[in-house]
Design an enzyme around this catalytic site. Structure first.
Site, PDB file in Angstrom:
ATOM      1  N   TYR A  54      -9.307  -5.704   2.826  1.00  6.86           N
ATOM      2  CA  TYR A  54      -8.808  -4.379   3.251  1.00  6.86           C
ATOM      3  C   TYR A  54      -9.066  -3.431   2.086  1.00  6.86           C
ATOM      4  O   TYR A  54      -8.259  -3.335   1.176  1.00  6.86           O
ATOM      5  CB  TYR A  54      -7.317  -4.544   3.529  1.00  6.86           C
ATOM      6  CG  TYR A  54      -6.568  -3.414   4.201  1.00  6.86           C
ATOM      7  CD1 TYR A  54      -7.109  -2.146   4.376  1.00  6.86           C
ATOM      8  CD2 TYR A  54      -5.280  -3.630   4.669  1.00  6.86           C
ATOM      9  CE1 TYR A  54      -6.388  -1.140   5.001  1.00  6.86           C
ATOM     10  CE2 TYR A  54      -4.548  -2.638   5.297  1.00  6.86           C
ATOM     11  CZ  TYR A  54      -5.110  -1.390   5.454  1.00  6.86           C
ATOM     12  OH  TYR A  54      -4.382  -0.403   6.067  1.00  6.86           O
ATOM     13  N   ARG A  95      -0.839   6.121  16.109  1.00  2.00           N
ATOM     14  CA  ARG A  95      -0.758   7.450  15.508  1.00  2.00           C
ATOM     15  C   ARG A  95      -1.697   8.401  16.225  1.00  2.00           C
ATOM     16  O   ARG A  95      -2.615   7.975  16.931  1.00  2.00           O
ATOM     17  CB  ARG A  95      -1.119   7.394  14.012  1.00  2.00           C
ATOM     18  CG  ARG A  95      -2.474   6.770  13.712  1.00  2.00           C
ATOM     19  CD  ARG A  95      -2.657   6.567  12.193  1.00  2.00           C
ATOM     20  NE  ARG A  95      -3.915   5.869  11.914  1.00  2.00           N
ATOM     21  CZ  ARG A  95      -4.284   5.438  10.713  1.00  2.00           C
ATOM     22  NH1 ARG A  95      -3.516   5.644   9.663  1.00  2.00           N
ATOM     23  NH2 ARG A  95      -5.436   4.819  10.537  1.00  2.00           N
ATOM     24  N   ARG A 155       0.829  -1.200   0.000  1.00  3.06           N
ATOM     25  CA  ARG A 155       0.000   0.000   0.000  1.00  3.06           C
ATOM     26  C   ARG A 155       0.868   1.256   0.000  1.00  3.06           C
ATOM     27  O   ARG A 155       0.435   2.312  -0.435  1.00  3.06           O
ATOM     28  CB  ARG A 155      -0.895   0.036   1.255  1.00  3.06           C
ATOM     29  CG  ARG A 155      -1.965  -1.037   1.302  1.00  3.06           C
ATOM     30  CD  ARG A 155      -2.656  -1.043   2.661  1.00  3.06           C
ATOM     31  NE  ARG A 155      -3.259   0.218   3.038  1.00  3.06           N
ATOM     32  CZ  ARG A 155      -4.442   0.651   2.625  1.00  3.06           C
ATOM     33  NH1 ARG A 155      -5.176  -0.100   1.818  1.00  3.06           N
ATOM     34  NH2 ARG A 155      -4.919   1.814   3.010  1.00  3.06           N
ATOM     35  N   ARG A 178       9.775   6.394  -2.544  1.00  3.77           N
ATOM     36  CA  ARG A 178      10.048   7.371  -3.615  1.00  3.77           C
ATOM     37  C   ARG A 178      11.472   7.890  -3.541  1.00  3.77           C
ATOM     38  O   ARG A 178      11.982   8.176  -2.451  1.00  3.77           O
ATOM     39  CB  ARG A 178       9.092   8.563  -3.495  1.00  3.77           C
ATOM     40  CG  ARG A 178       7.635   8.185  -3.640  1.00  3.77           C
ATOM     41  CD  ARG A 178       6.851   9.285  -4.334  1.00  3.77           C
ATOM     42  NE  ARG A 178       5.445   8.933  -4.296  1.00  3.77           N
ATOM     43  CZ  ARG A 178       4.623   9.323  -3.334  1.00  3.77           C
ATOM     44  NH1 ARG A 178       5.044  10.122  -2.374  1.00  3.77           N
ATOM     45  NH2 ARG A 178       3.370   8.944  -3.361  1.00  3.77           N
ATOM     46  N   ARG A 194      -9.058  -6.656  13.398  1.00  2.00           N
ATOM     47  CA  ARG A 194      -8.550  -5.699  14.374  1.00  2.00           C
ATOM     48  C   ARG A 194      -9.620  -4.648  14.594  1.00  2.00           C
ATOM     49  O   ARG A 194     -10.347  -4.267  13.656  1.00  2.00           O
ATOM     50  CB  ARG A 194      -7.282  -4.993  13.856  1.00  2.00           C
ATOM     51  CG  ARG A 194      -6.128  -5.902  13.669  1.00  2.00           C
ATOM     52  CD  ARG A 194      -5.661  -6.562  14.926  1.00  2.00           C
ATOM     53  NE  ARG A 194      -4.778  -5.707  15.721  1.00  2.00           N
ATOM     54  CZ  ARG A 194      -4.260  -6.093  16.890  1.00  2.00           C
ATOM     55  NH1 ARG A 194      -4.566  -7.277  17.406  1.00  2.00           N
ATOM     56  NH2 ARG A 194      -3.446  -5.293  17.550  1.00  2.00           N
ATOM     57  N   GLU A 242      -4.702   6.692  18.564  1.00  6.24           N
ATOM     58  CA  GLU A 242      -5.327   5.479  18.022  1.00  6.24           C
ATOM     59  C   GLU A 242      -4.617   4.220  18.526  1.00  6.24           C
ATOM     60  O   GLU A 242      -3.409   4.075  18.359  1.00  6.24           O
ATOM     61  CB  GLU A 242      -5.234   5.580  16.495  1.00  6.24           C
ATOM     62  CG  GLU A 242      -5.942   4.503  15.736  1.00  6.24           C
ATOM     63  CD  GLU A 242      -5.972   4.823  14.237  1.00  6.24           C
ATOM     64  OE1 GLU A 242      -6.092   6.014  13.850  1.00  6.24           O
ATOM     65  OE2 GLU A 242      -5.846   3.889  13.443  1.00  6.24           O
ATOM     66  N   ASP A 270     -10.063   0.303   0.325  1.00  5.68           N
ATOM     67  CA  ASP A 270     -10.152   1.756   0.429  1.00  5.68           C
ATOM     68  C   ASP A 270     -11.531   2.195  -0.076  1.00  5.68           C
ATOM     69  O   ASP A 270     -12.219   1.455  -0.786  1.00  5.68           O
ATOM     70  CB  ASP A 270      -9.043   2.401  -0.411  1.00  5.68           C
ATOM     71  CG  ASP A 270      -7.673   2.250   0.255  1.00  5.68           C
ATOM     72  OD1 ASP A 270      -7.631   2.204   1.500  1.00  5.68           O
ATOM     73  OD2 ASP A 270      -6.666   2.173  -0.469  1.00  5.68           O
TER      74      ASP A 270
HETATM   75  N1  UDP Z   1       2.845   0.937   8.245  1.00  5.10           N
HETATM   76  C1  UDP Z   1       3.985   0.940   9.025  1.00  5.10           C
HETATM   77  N2  UDP Z   1       4.460   2.143   9.473  1.00  5.10           N
HETATM   78  C2  UDP Z   1       3.838   3.308   9.197  1.00  5.10           C
HETATM   79  C3  UDP Z   1       2.694   3.294   8.404  1.00  5.10           C
HETATM   80  C4  UDP Z   1       2.212   2.087   7.949  1.00  5.10           C
HETATM   81  O1  UDP Z   1       4.542  -0.089   9.323  1.00  5.10           O
HETATM   82  O2  UDP Z   1       4.313   4.353   9.667  1.00  5.10           O
HETATM   83  C5  UDP Z   1       2.354  -0.379   7.779  1.00  5.10           C
HETATM   84  C6  UDP Z   1       1.354  -0.967   8.783  1.00  5.10           C
HETATM   85  O3  UDP Z   1       1.485  -2.376   8.790  1.00  5.10           O
HETATM   86  C7  UDP Z   1       0.029  -0.541   8.201  1.00  5.10           C
HETATM   87  C8  UDP Z   1       0.295  -0.670   6.695  1.00  5.10           C
HETATM   88  O4  UDP Z   1       1.657  -0.251   6.555  1.00  5.10           O
HETATM   89  O5  UDP Z   1      -1.029  -1.375   8.622  1.00  5.10           O
HETATM   90  C9  UDP Z   1      -0.609   0.143   5.809  1.00  5.10           C
HETATM   91  O6  UDP Z   1      -0.527   1.498   6.194  1.00  5.10           O
HETATM   92  P1  UDP Z   1      -1.696   2.539   5.880  1.00  5.10           P
HETATM   93  O7  UDP Z   1      -1.178   3.891   6.248  1.00  5.10           O
HETATM   94  O8  UDP Z   1      -2.176   2.322   4.496  1.00  5.10           O
HETATM   95  O9  UDP Z   1      -2.804   2.082   6.939  1.00  5.10           O
HETATM   96  P2  UDP Z   1      -4.288   2.648   7.258  1.00  5.10           P
HETATM   97  O10 UDP Z   1      -4.230   4.154   7.212  1.00  5.10           O
HETATM   98  O11 UDP Z   1      -5.212   2.014   6.252  1.00  5.10           O
HETATM   99  O12 UDP Z   1      -4.507   2.124   8.656  1.00  5.10           O
END
Ligand code: UDP
Length: 384
Positions: free
Chosen positions: A348, A279, A173, A177, A249, A300, A350
């Site tokens: 999962y 976060r 996901r 870059r 989850r 969260e 979007d």
């Molecule tokens: N992830 C991570 N570190 C980060 C952000 C994301 O390890 O700082 C991993 C984590 O396993 C997460 C996945 O990447 O579940 C997908 O991240 P995304 O930001 O897409 O998650 P969402 O916002 O859908 O919870």
């Protein structure tokens, strides 16, 4: 008398299907167990500060799909918003997704794009040919140091599992870059609905011919009262968990208010163990066109979903596949029911994909009705 269509759940899946079928002349009854529409995208103004809050956690609309983008823009103005996530790890703040600034700052270098690409390629574990797990994907493409700093601990907090047990698709996901673009998403369109997601979903569903029953659970036993049922609840719940509970989850949010600007950004991840939460979301930054003195934040926390919790993320580990397959097989034998959306297909998803699939589902239903063919239980292969 012509029977009506039942739709279970008033999230994006349910709302879009209701809209499309009502426009095609059907009478539609929508059953929503919560007191509001929009599912986990629900947004509401905080009474104390006036800030628009994403009640079930941050939702940023981003898509490459023309049809989904055109569709949502019919119901709301989308304000420009670009998600630029910050990440705290080992006492420093970095930008995500991993980009040239992250790499240079992390390693104390001043590399240009090609140099950084070469540098990271050398750090990657080239013995991993075809990464299947989250961990292998990370080790292959960013190497151990960045993996441990940004992904390993965050992922354990988020999923309660070691990344070696999770599929590579979760990490895919996030882009890597080799320039200074820190837009979290690589999609052509990105934005926020001006009046929030609930107002948007309300408009989608507000079509003559659609009746919405809030605070109302749908009993699968009453499916025979309807010509067809579209079910966007958890697939295992439809069958009363006959094959066991599929794992999810769930999230807990610790809400706090402050004044001014609490953290200077919408989303800041904590990728190390300095905090238990994954976060903090500061909601006012999702509406940069608005001004509020107060501010509302959510810390969260992720944990295993228990019986009375709200399911958020399906945990699709290889070892759960058999159980999911059993549900898919019994679902395929259920006449006149179609399983849709994140919970109905246990994926999962979007928001844009959910909307696009709901539009395809309505197309398929109208096509089947026209050709007098049975409507399938799934329009998209849930194992695909
Ligand atoms: N992830 C991570 N570190 C980060 C952000 C994301 O390890 O700082 C991993 C984590 O396993 C997460 C996945 O990447 O579940 C997908 O991240 P995304 O930001 O897409 O998650 P969402 O916002 O859908 O919870």
């Amino acid at each position: 008398m012509k029977k009506s269509i039942a739709i279970v759940g008033a999230g994006f899946s349910g709302a879009v299907i209701a809209n499309q079928l009502a426009h095609a002349g059907y009478t539609v009854e929508v059953f929503e167990s919560r007191p509001h529409v929009a599912g986990n995208c629900h947004s509401e103004r905080d009474a104390e500060t006036g800030v628009m809050v994403h009640a079930y956690g941050p939702h940023i609309f981003h898509t490459d799909n023309e049809r989904a983008w055109e569709f949502v823009n019919r119901f709301s103005t989308f304000k420009p918003f670009v998600n630029r996530v910050k990440a705290i790890t080992n006492g420093q703040v970095f930008t995500l997704p991993i980009n040239l600034l992250t790499i240079n700052q992390f390693f104390g270098k001043t590399m240009r794009p090609a140099e950084a690409a070469e540098f990271l390629a050398a750090l990657g574990d080239k013995t991993i040919d075809n990464p299947q797990t989250f961990e292998d994907q990370a080790l292959r493409f960013v190497g151990r140091e960045l993996y441990e700093a940004f992904f390993k601990t965050y992922t354990v907090k988020q999923w309660g599992l070691d990344p070696s047990e999770l599929p590579a698709s979760i990490l895919k996901r996030l882009p890597v870059r080799f320039n200074y673009d820190d837009n979290y998403f690589s999609h052509k369109y990105q934005g926020m609905p001006e009046d929030g997601y609930t107002a948007l979903v309300q408009k989608i569903i507000d079509v003559p011919g659609v009746t919405v029953h809030l605070n109302t659970r749908f009993d699968p036993a009453s499916k025979g009262d309807y010509e067809h049922v579209f079910y966007s609840g958890p697939i295992d719940a439809w069958f009363k968990h006959s094959e066991g509970r599929l794992p999810y989850r769930t999230l807990d949010f610790k809400m706090f208010r402050d004044t001014g600007d609490y953290q200077g950004n919408a989303v800041i991840n904590v990728c190390d163990n300095s905090q238990e939460y994954t976060r903090i979301t500061e909601h006012k930054h999702f509406s940069p066109w608005e001004t509020h003195e107060g501010t509302v934040c959510y810390a969260e926390y992720s944990r295993q979903c228990e019986e009375n919790d709200i399911p958020y993320y399906p945990i699709r580990m290889a070892r759960d596949k058999e159980q999911l397959e059993r549900y898919i097989n019994i679902a395929k034998q259920e006449p006149n029911v179609t399983f849709v959306g994140r919970l109905g297909t246990y994926r999962y998803l979007d928001m844009d994909v959910t909307i696009h699939e709901a539009l395809s589902t309505s197309d398929k239903f109208l096509e089947c009705a026209r050709d007098k063919q049975p409507m399938p239980a799934f329009v998209v292969n849930p194992l695909g």
